[in-house]
Design an enzyme around this catalytic site. Structure first.
Site, PDB file in Angstrom:
ATOM      1  CE  LYS A 205      -3.493   2.613   2.347  1.00 25.37           C
ATOM      2  NZ  LYS A 205      -4.479   2.792   3.391  1.00 25.37           N
ATOM      3  CD  GLU A 211       9.431  -6.119   6.852  1.00 28.08           C
ATOM      4  OE1 GLU A 211       9.213  -4.987   6.375  1.00 28.08           O
ATOM      5  OE2 GLU A 211       9.100  -6.437   8.008  1.00 28.08           O
ATOM      6  N   GLY A 264      -4.832  -1.521   4.645  1.00 26.03           N
ATOM      7  CA  GLY A 264      -4.045  -2.690   4.246  1.00 26.03           C
ATOM      8  C   GLY A 264      -4.742  -4.011   4.564  1.00 26.03           C
ATOM      9  NE  ARG A 265      -6.591  -3.470  10.716  1.00 26.74           N
ATOM     10  CZ  ARG A 265      -5.910  -2.329  10.856  1.00 26.74           C
ATOM     11  NH1 ARG A 265      -4.740  -2.195  10.279  1.00 26.74           N
ATOM     12  NH2 ARG A 265      -6.394  -1.336  11.568  1.00 26.74           N
ATOM     13  CD  GLU A 350      -2.010  -4.188  11.315  1.00 23.68           C
ATOM     14  OE1 GLU A 350      -0.795  -4.421  11.435  1.00 23.68           O
ATOM     15  OE2 GLU A 350      -2.561  -4.116  10.198  1.00 23.68           O
ATOM     16  CG  HIS A 381      -4.946 -35.808  16.352  1.00 19.80           C
ATOM     17  ND1 HIS A 381      -5.231 -37.046  16.894  1.00 19.80           N
ATOM     18  CD2 HIS A 381      -5.857 -35.611  15.360  1.00 19.80           C
ATOM     19  CE1 HIS A 381      -6.241 -37.588  16.239  1.00 19.80           C
ATOM     20  NE2 HIS A 381      -6.650 -36.729  15.306  1.00 19.80           N
ATOM     21  CE  LYS A 505       5.815  -1.073   9.932  1.00 22.36           C
ATOM     22  NZ  LYS A 505       4.893  -0.380   9.059  1.00 22.36           N
TER      23      LYS A 505
HETATM   24  O1  F6P Z   1       3.263  -2.748   9.694  1.00 24.19           O
HETATM   25  C1  F6P Z   1       1.911  -2.991   9.593  1.00 24.19           C
HETATM   26  C2  F6P Z   1       1.417  -2.759   8.205  1.00 24.19           C
HETATM   27  O2  F6P Z   1       1.360  -1.408   7.937  1.00 24.19           O
HETATM   28  C3  F6P Z   1       0.079  -3.415   7.963  1.00 24.19           C
HETATM   29  O3  F6P Z   1      -0.971  -2.664   8.424  1.00 24.19           O
HETATM   30  C4  F6P Z   1       0.106  -3.598   6.487  1.00 24.19           C
HETATM   31  O4  F6P Z   1      -0.855  -4.514   6.055  1.00 24.19           O
HETATM   32  C5  F6P Z   1       1.518  -4.086   6.291  1.00 24.19           C
HETATM   33  O5  F6P Z   1       2.274  -3.355   7.244  1.00 24.19           O
HETATM   34  C6  F6P Z   1       2.094  -3.898   4.927  1.00 24.19           C
HETATM   35  O6  F6P Z   1       2.117  -2.542   4.547  1.00 24.19           O
HETATM   36  P1  F6P Z   1       2.272  -2.128   3.037  1.00 24.19           P
HETATM   37  O7  F6P Z   1       1.119  -2.690   2.285  1.00 24.19           O
HETATM   38  O8  F6P Z   1       2.273  -0.631   3.024  1.00 24.19           O
HETATM   39  O9  F6P Z   1       3.567  -2.691   2.541  1.00 24.19           O
END
Ligand code: F6P
Length: 538
Positions: A205, A211, A264-265, A350, A381, A505
């Site tokens: 987003k 990452e 995002g979620r 979240e 199990h 972060k």
């Molecule tokens: O660090 C949390 C977060 O911002 C989430 O809310 C989001 O889904 C995820 O990181 C990934 O963010 P992005 O889509 O901006 O890479």
């Protein structure tokens, strides 16, 4: 618990009294006192049914929460949400993922026409991109067999769930999900892909997530290393920040953007799901959206006392705040739903794991219970010992699919039998007489009789989906979204920001600097300094 400031005293007191009564009366007694209980509390939402009769729902609980819905202005808050008011106040944004799955005709009357246009345009751009990429995938000179979906959190979990849930066994297109900065995950994927037949999707987003950007860069380098001509031409970006993607070097016509008012979620309905949509095809992806829209309609138009996401959230709230439950467990009896729990963990924790009310004051109730679970029958199990005989109250949910997409019906009937049996066992338990009846050899062995006693009286909910289809999956996920929103309303928090992830972060950047040879770790606490020193000493 003491009375939440927004609640009327009468509603709060009746929930407290109900909790006391429930603690001393077996759940099964609720069936004795109401012969129509199963019908009354089994709800048909079209795409699935939901049996709440094995929970502590009753008329007292529904009445108390109907009163609370008035106390907290649930109706007008819901209308503000669905009509695009900036309800995410800390980020000064509306929350409108619902627009991505609705017909334009269903858009709220008060919706800003500019926002409506953004919704329509982003859907059209997504569809156009799918057609283009599909043409590329099926070109016979360089067929594409693998898509690498790079994203994390909301930019991955929903798409992975949809992909796994709806992928036919014979799909010719494989999607690989890479989220972690841990290169073990990336390398596992690269080991089975070939640069010439692979496309890469950087999904973020913000297009700033460390990452994701690092993993995209490493895949491009991998392609380059294998001599692939112009690796950038194999990269697509999905983002609400197209400028950042352009700056990264993604070709302008490979950037699919979506509006910033999609959290995002909550973005599984958007172009974030591009790789799953390529696997499913446009029509099935539309059915997924339609399933969600069917729940939006119910949520938007139904009064609190019959509103199933609201009532489910009330039960979550009741168990957490009045009965002391610290967690809630979700068990999907379907291997294809193995990523449902991680998806719901992000959605619920979240959204609602917060300690501030909407006005910034500390919350005066418990917010998000821990969401956990897994796939049946495996969980039987492993963790089910605790579910049946542990000392914590753990409301649990069972998701059962009536018809499988295979012909091994004996497998499936055993799977269903197991799921159903667990809900029955949790409710009724077994006492010494029950044990002696089936195991006469236990007669007189007090130790064993006690160990084999199950208290029962443990609440569970059963979802029945006729089939795991795009429509039913869309409906199920939208149901959980609205339930999460309703829970946030009950505890008066903003369910749509995620400030709690930021500190870690920032500190990760500081730690990364201290890990360098001449880095300084003195700004950290003694334990952190010592961990850094020991790693550097190696
Ligand atoms: O660090 C949390 C977060 O911002 C989430 O809310 C989001 O889904 C995820 O990181 C990934 O963010 P992005 O889509 O901006 O890479």
């Amino acid at each position: 618990m003491s009375k939440p400031s927004a609640y009327s005293l009468s509603a709060h007191n009746s929930l407290k009294q109900l909790a006391e009564k429930n603690a001393s009366t077996g759940l099964i007694k609720k069936f004795d006192s109401d012969s129509d209980r199963v019908n009354r509390y089994t709800f048909d939402l079209g795409a699935f049914s939901l049996d709440l009769s094995k929970t502590h729902i009753d008329s007292t609980l529904v009445q108390a929460y109907t009163q609370i819905a008035k106390d907290i202005d649930f109706g007008s808050n819901r209308s503000q949400f669905l009509n695009g008011f900036p309800i995410n106040a800390t980020e000064n944004r509306p929350v409108l993922h619902t627009l991505l799955r609705q017909d334009e005709a269903a858009f709220g009357e008060k919706l800003d026409p500019k926002v409506a246009k953004q919704a329509v345009d982003s859907r059209a751009a997504f569809k156009a991109q799918i057609i283009q990429i599909n043409n590329r995938i099926s070109r016979s000179d360089h067929p594409i067999t693998d898509l690498i979906h790079i994203g994390i959190g909301g930019s991955s979990l929903g798409t992975q769930l949809v992909y796994e849930a709806l992928k036919p066994l014979n799909s010719s297109l494989r999607v690989h999900f890479v989220s972690n900065i841990d290169a073990h995950q990336l390398l596992e994927v690269l080991a089975i892909c070939k640069a010439q037949s692979t496309l890469v999707f950087g999904i973020s987003k913000t297009f700033t997530t460390a990452e994701t950007l690092k993993n995209v860069t490493s895949v491009l380098q991998w392609m380059q290393g294998l001599g692939a001509a112009n690796p950038m031409s194999r990269l697509y970006a999905v983002t609400a920040n197209p400028e950042a993607a352009h700056q990264f070097g993604v070709n302008v016509d490979h950037v699919v953007s979506f509006p910033t008012w999609v959290g995002g979620r909550y973005s599984v309905w958007s172009s974030v799901s591009i790789t799953a949509a390529l696997m499913m095809g446009e029509q099935r992806f539309d059915e997924f959206l339609q399933g969600a829209a069917s729940i939006d309609k119910h949520f938007a138009e139904t009064n609190p006392e019959n509103n199933i996401p609201f009532l489910s959230a009330c039960l979550d709230h009741y168990y957490c705040n009045y009965s002391g439950a610290k967690s809630r467990a979700i068990f999907a009896y379907d291997h294809r739903l193995r990523s449902l729990v991680p998806y719901l963990q992000q959605l619920e924790t979240e959204s609602n794991g917060k300690d501030r009310q909407r006005n910034g004051e500390p919350v005066d109730q418990l917010t998000s219970p821990v969401v956990w679970g897994g796939v049946g029958t495996d969980v039987q199990h492993s963790v089910f010992q605790m579910l049946h005989q542990g000392t914590s109250l753990i409301p649990s949910e069972f998701i059962l699919i009536v018809k499988p997409d295979h012909k091994l019906t004996d497998h499936h009937s055993t799977l269903l039998a197991n799921g159903i049996a667990q809900t029955a066992a949790l409710l009724v338990g077994q006492d010494a007489d029950d044990i002696r009846a089936v195991e006469p050899e236990t007669e007189g062995n007090d130790l064993v009789l006690k160990a084999k006693t199950f208290s029962g009286n443990r609440p569970s909910t059963t979802f029945l989906l006729e089939q795991l289809s795009p429509f039913s999956l869309g409906a199920l996920l939208a149901f959980y979204e609205h339930r999460t929103y309703c829970f946030g309303q009950l505890v008066n928090i903003n369910s749509f920001d995620q400030m709690g992830v930021e500190l870690g972060k920032r500190l990760a950047n500081d730690v990364a600097s201290s890990l360098e040879v001449d880095g300084d770790q003195s700004a950290f606490d003694p334990s952190t300094q010592s961990i850094i020193a020991r790693i550097k000493g190696n």
